[in-house]
Design an enzyme around this catalytic site. Structure first.
Site, PDB file in Angstrom:
ATOM      1  CG  HIS A  37      57.246  10.832 -19.687  1.00 35.72           C
ATOM      2  ND1 HIS A  37      56.918   9.639 -19.093  1.00 35.72           N
ATOM      3  CD2 HIS A  37      56.109  11.566 -19.718  1.00 35.72           C
ATOM      4  CE1 HIS A  37      55.634   9.640 -18.774  1.00 35.72           C
ATOM      5  NE2 HIS A  37      55.111  10.801 -19.159  1.00 35.72           N
ATOM      6  CE  LYS A  47      46.006   9.029 -11.034  1.00 33.82           C
ATOM      7  NZ  LYS A  47      46.697   9.868 -12.006  1.00 33.82           N
ATOM      8  NE  ARG A  98      50.471  10.708 -25.302  1.00 29.68           N
ATOM      9  CZ  ARG A  98      49.995  10.008 -24.285  1.00 29.68           C
ATOM     10  NH1 ARG A  98      50.575   8.891 -23.940  1.00 29.68           N
ATOM     11  NH2 ARG A  98      48.939  10.415 -23.611  1.00 29.68           N
ATOM     12  CB  SER A 136      52.867   5.888 -17.772  1.00 31.14           C
ATOM     13  OG  SER A 136      53.876   6.856 -17.879  1.00 31.14           O
TER      14      SER A 136
HETATM   15  O1  PNS Z   1      51.190  12.753 -16.374  1.00 31.04           O
HETATM   16  P1  PNS Z   1      49.829  13.332 -16.177  1.00 31.04           P
HETATM   17  O2  PNS Z   1      49.003  12.434 -15.289  1.00 31.04           O
HETATM   18  O3  PNS Z   1      49.148  13.652 -17.483  1.00 31.04           O
HETATM   19  O4  PNS Z   1      50.016  14.725 -15.381  1.00 31.04           O
HETATM   20  C1  PNS Z   1      48.897  15.492 -14.997  1.00 31.04           C
HETATM   21  C2  PNS Z   1      49.324  16.614 -14.029  1.00 31.04           C
HETATM   22  C3  PNS Z   1      50.047  16.028 -12.838  1.00 31.04           C
HETATM   23  C4  PNS Z   1      50.233  17.582 -14.745  1.00 31.04           C
HETATM   24  C5  PNS Z   1      48.018  17.353 -13.586  1.00 31.04           C
HETATM   25  O5  PNS Z   1      47.072  16.434 -13.126  1.00 31.04           O
HETATM   26  C6  PNS Z   1      48.276  18.377 -12.494  1.00 31.04           C
HETATM   27  O6  PNS Z   1      48.840  19.421 -12.752  1.00 31.04           O
HETATM   28  N1  PNS Z   1      47.865  18.036 -11.252  1.00 31.04           N
HETATM   29  C7  PNS Z   1      48.110  18.848 -10.055  1.00 31.04           C
HETATM   30  C8  PNS Z   1      46.837  19.637  -9.646  1.00 31.04           C
HETATM   31  C9  PNS Z   1      46.666  20.832 -10.558  1.00 31.04           C
HETATM   32  O7  PNS Z   1      47.477  21.723 -10.568  1.00 31.04           O
HETATM   33  N2  PNS Z   1      45.559  20.797 -11.361  1.00 31.04           N
HETATM   34  C10 PNS Z   1      45.308  21.834 -12.384  1.00 31.04           C
HETATM   35  C11 PNS Z   1      44.495  23.001 -11.925  1.00 31.04           C
HETATM   36  S1  PNS Z   1      42.889  22.528 -11.307  1.00 31.04           S
END
Ligand code: PNS
Length: 162
Positions: A19, A43, A92, A130
Protein backbone atom coordinates in the site's frame (compact mmCIF):
# COMPACT_ATOMS: atom_id res chain seq x y z
CA UNK A 1 -14.06 17.03 -10.47
CA UNK A 2 -10.34 17.66 -10.08
CA UNK A 3 -8.08 15.38 -12.17
CA UNK A 4 -5.11 16.27 -9.95
CA UNK A 5 -6.77 14.84 -6.84
CA UNK A 6 -7.02 11.09 -6.32
CA UNK A 7 -8.47 8.81 -3.71
CA UNK A 8 -6.88 5.49 -2.81
CA UNK A 9 -9.65 3.39 -1.24
CA UNK A 10 -9.31 0.13 0.63
CA UNK A 11 -9.69 -1.81 3.85
CA UNK A 12 -6.10 -1.25 5.06
CA UNK A 13 -6.41 -3.92 7.76
CA UNK A 14 -3.54 -3.03 8.29
CA UNK A 15 -1.60 -0.87 5.80
CA UNK A 16 1.28 -2.82 4.18
CA UNK A 17 4.50 -1.91 2.36
CA UNK A 18 2.60 -2.65 -0.87
CA UNK A 19 0.00 0.00 0.00
CA UNK A 20 2.78 2.43 0.96
CA UNK A 21 4.50 1.96 -2.37
CA UNK A 22 1.27 2.75 -4.23
CA UNK A 23 0.65 5.82 -2.02
CA UNK A 24 4.18 7.16 -2.55
CA UNK A 25 3.95 6.68 -6.30
CA UNK A 26 0.47 8.25 -6.45
CA UNK A 27 1.85 11.21 -4.48
CA UNK A 28 4.38 11.79 -7.27
CA UNK A 29 1.61 11.75 -9.89
CA UNK A 30 -1.14 13.75 -8.18
CA UNK A 31 -1.28 17.00 -6.24
CA UNK A 32 -3.35 15.41 -3.50
CA UNK A 33 -3.84 11.80 -2.44
CA UNK A 34 -6.68 10.92 -0.07
CA UNK A 35 -6.25 7.47 1.45
CA UNK A 36 -9.86 6.38 1.96
CA UNK A 37 -10.50 3.72 4.59
CA UNK A 38 -13.78 1.88 4.13
CA UNK A 39 -15.71 1.84 7.42
CA UNK A 40 -17.98 -1.18 7.22
CA UNK A 41 -19.53 -2.04 10.61
CA UNK A 42 -21.01 -5.23 9.11
CA UNK A 43 -17.58 -6.64 8.29
CA UNK A 44 -15.25 -7.77 11.04
CA UNK A 45 -11.75 -6.41 10.81
CA UNK A 46 -8.70 -6.86 12.99
CA UNK A 47 -8.20 -3.12 13.50
CA UNK A 48 -10.77 -0.43 14.18
CA UNK A 49 -11.19 2.35 11.63
CA UNK A 50 -9.56 4.78 14.09
CA UNK A 51 -6.54 2.47 14.49
CA UNK A 52 -6.22 2.04 10.72
CA UNK A 53 -6.33 5.81 10.16
CA UNK A 54 -3.80 6.45 12.91
CA UNK A 55 -1.35 3.92 11.41
CA UNK A 56 -1.80 5.31 7.88
CA UNK A 57 -1.28 8.89 9.06
CA UNK A 58 1.94 7.96 10.90
CA UNK A 59 3.25 6.00 7.89
CA UNK A 60 2.48 8.93 5.56
CA UNK A 61 3.77 11.72 7.83
CA UNK A 62 6.62 12.39 5.37
CA UNK A 63 4.15 12.98 2.51
CA UNK A 64 2.48 16.40 2.93
CA UNK A 65 0.14 15.91 -0.03
CA UNK A 66 -1.32 12.70 1.48
CA UNK A 67 -4.26 12.69 3.91
CA UNK A 68 -6.35 9.84 5.30
CA UNK A 69 -10.09 9.72 5.92
CA UNK A 70 -12.71 7.07 6.51
CA UNK A 71 -15.87 6.71 4.49
CA UNK A 72 -18.93 4.50 4.29
CA UNK A 73 -21.19 3.83 1.34
CA UNK A 74 -19.99 3.83 -2.24
CA UNK A 75 -16.39 4.71 -3.03
CA UNK A 76 -17.36 6.84 -6.03
CA UNK A 77 -19.73 8.89 -3.84
CA UNK A 78 -16.83 9.58 -1.49
CA UNK A 79 -14.64 10.55 -4.48
CA UNK A 80 -17.32 12.98 -5.71
CA UNK A 81 -17.71 14.46 -2.22
CA UNK A 82 -13.98 15.27 -2.29
CA UNK A 83 -14.07 16.33 -5.98
CA UNK A 84 -11.44 13.69 -6.72
CA UNK A 85 -11.36 12.83 -10.42
CA UNK A 86 -9.23 9.71 -9.99
CA UNK A 87 -9.58 6.48 -8.05
CA UNK A 88 -6.29 4.61 -7.62
CA UNK A 89 -6.04 0.84 -7.24
CA UNK A 90 -2.91 -1.29 -7.05
CA UNK A 91 -2.57 -4.51 -9.06
CA UNK A 92 -0.23 -7.17 -7.72
CA UNK A 93 -0.82 -10.12 -10.03
CA UNK A 94 -3.25 -11.66 -12.47
CA UNK A 95 -5.37 -12.95 -9.56
CA UNK A 96 -6.23 -9.33 -8.74
CA UNK A 97 -7.22 -8.54 -12.30
CA UNK A 98 -10.74 -9.95 -12.67
CA UNK A 99 -12.00 -8.51 -9.39
CA UNK A 100 -10.44 -5.15 -10.08
CA UNK A 101 -11.82 -4.99 -13.61
CA UNK A 102 -15.33 -5.70 -12.29
CA UNK A 103 -14.95 -3.04 -9.58
CA UNK A 104 -13.61 -0.47 -12.07
CA UNK A 105 -16.39 -1.18 -14.56
CA UNK A 106 -19.08 -0.97 -11.87
CA UNK A 107 -17.64 2.27 -10.53
CA UNK A 108 -17.41 3.70 -14.03
CA UNK A 109 -21.03 2.80 -14.82
CA UNK A 110 -22.22 4.41 -11.58
CA UNK A 111 -20.05 7.49 -11.98
CA UNK A 112 -18.20 8.02 -15.29
CA UNK A 113 -16.67 11.26 -13.96
CA UNK A 114 -14.34 9.28 -11.68
CA UNK A 115 -11.60 7.51 -13.61
CA UNK A 116 -9.95 4.41 -12.16
CA UNK A 117 -6.18 4.35 -12.61
CA UNK A 118 -4.21 1.18 -11.86
CA UNK A 119 -0.66 1.21 -10.60
CA UNK A 120 1.23 -2.06 -10.97
CA UNK A 121 2.63 -3.33 -7.68
CA UNK A 122 6.35 -3.96 -7.44
CA UNK A 123 7.36 -7.61 -7.99
CA UNK A 124 8.92 -7.77 -4.51
CA UNK A 125 5.49 -6.93 -3.05
CA UNK A 126 3.47 -9.46 -5.05
CA UNK A 127 3.00 -11.77 -2.07
CA UNK A 128 2.38 -8.98 0.45
CA UNK A 129 -1.20 -8.58 1.65
CA UNK A 130 -2.99 -7.42 4.79
CA UNK A 131 -4.37 -10.95 5.25
CA UNK A 132 -0.83 -12.44 5.15
CA UNK A 133 0.25 -9.82 7.70
CA UNK A 134 -2.65 -10.74 10.00
CA UNK A 135 -1.93 -14.44 9.73
CA UNK A 136 1.81 -14.11 10.39
CA UNK A 137 1.23 -11.65 13.23
CA UNK A 138 -1.26 -14.01 14.85
CA UNK A 139 1.58 -16.57 15.08
CA UNK A 140 3.94 -13.96 16.48
CA UNK A 141 6.15 -13.87 13.36
CA UNK A 142 8.22 -10.77 12.61
CA UNK A 143 6.70 -8.45 10.00
CA UNK A 144 9.92 -7.05 8.49
CA UNK A 145 9.37 -6.17 4.84
CA UNK A 146 5.59 -6.58 5.13
CA UNK A 147 4.43 -3.49 7.00
CA UNK A 148 6.17 -0.11 7.37
CA UNK A 149 8.75 -0.27 10.18
CA UNK A 150 7.01 2.46 12.20
CA UNK A 151 3.94 0.24 12.82
CA UNK A 152 5.50 -3.26 12.89
CA UNK A 153 5.73 -3.54 16.70
CA UNK A 154 2.24 -2.14 17.18
CA UNK A 155 0.71 -4.64 14.74
CA UNK A 156 2.48 -7.53 16.49
CA UNK A 157 1.42 -6.28 19.93
CA UNK A 158 -2.19 -6.00 18.75
CA UNK A 159 -2.30 -9.71 17.92
CA UNK A 160 -0.41 -10.75 21.08
CA UNK A 161 -3.11 -8.99 23.10
CA UNK A 162 -5.99 -10.90 21.43
O1 PNS B 1 -8.66 -3.20 0.25
P1 PNS B 1 -9.84 -3.79 -0.44
O2 PNS B 1 -10.65 -4.63 0.52
O3 PNS B 1 -9.45 -4.55 -1.69
O4 PNS B 1 -10.79 -2.57 -0.90
C1 PNS B 1 -12.02 -2.81 -1.55
C2 PNS B 1 -12.84 -1.51 -1.64
C3 PNS B 1 -13.03 -0.92 -0.26
C4 PNS B 1 -12.12 -0.51 -2.52
C5 PNS B 1 -14.22 -1.88 -2.28
O5 PNS B 1 -14.79 -2.96 -1.61
C6 PNS B 1 -15.19 -0.72 -2.27
O6 PNS B 1 -15.04 0.22 -3.02
N1 PNS B 1 -16.20 -0.80 -1.37
C7 PNS B 1 -17.19 0.26 -1.14
C8 PNS B 1 -18.53 -0.07 -1.83
C9 PNS B 1 -18.42 0.19 -3.32
O7 PNS B 1 -18.24 1.31 -3.73
N2 PNS B 1 -18.52 -0.91 -4.12
C10 PNS B 1 -18.32 -0.83 -5.58
C11 PNS B 1 -19.56 -0.59 -6.38
S1 PNS B 1 -20.81 -1.84 -6.12
Amino acid sequence: MNPRVCIYPGSFDPITVGHMDIIERAARLYERVIVAVLHNPNKTSAFSTAEKLDMIRRCCAHLPQVTAESFDGLTVDFAVSREAGVLIRGLRAMVDFEGERTLAQLNSSICPAVETVFLMGRPEHSAVSSSAVRELASYGRQLDGLVPACIADEVLRHFRKD
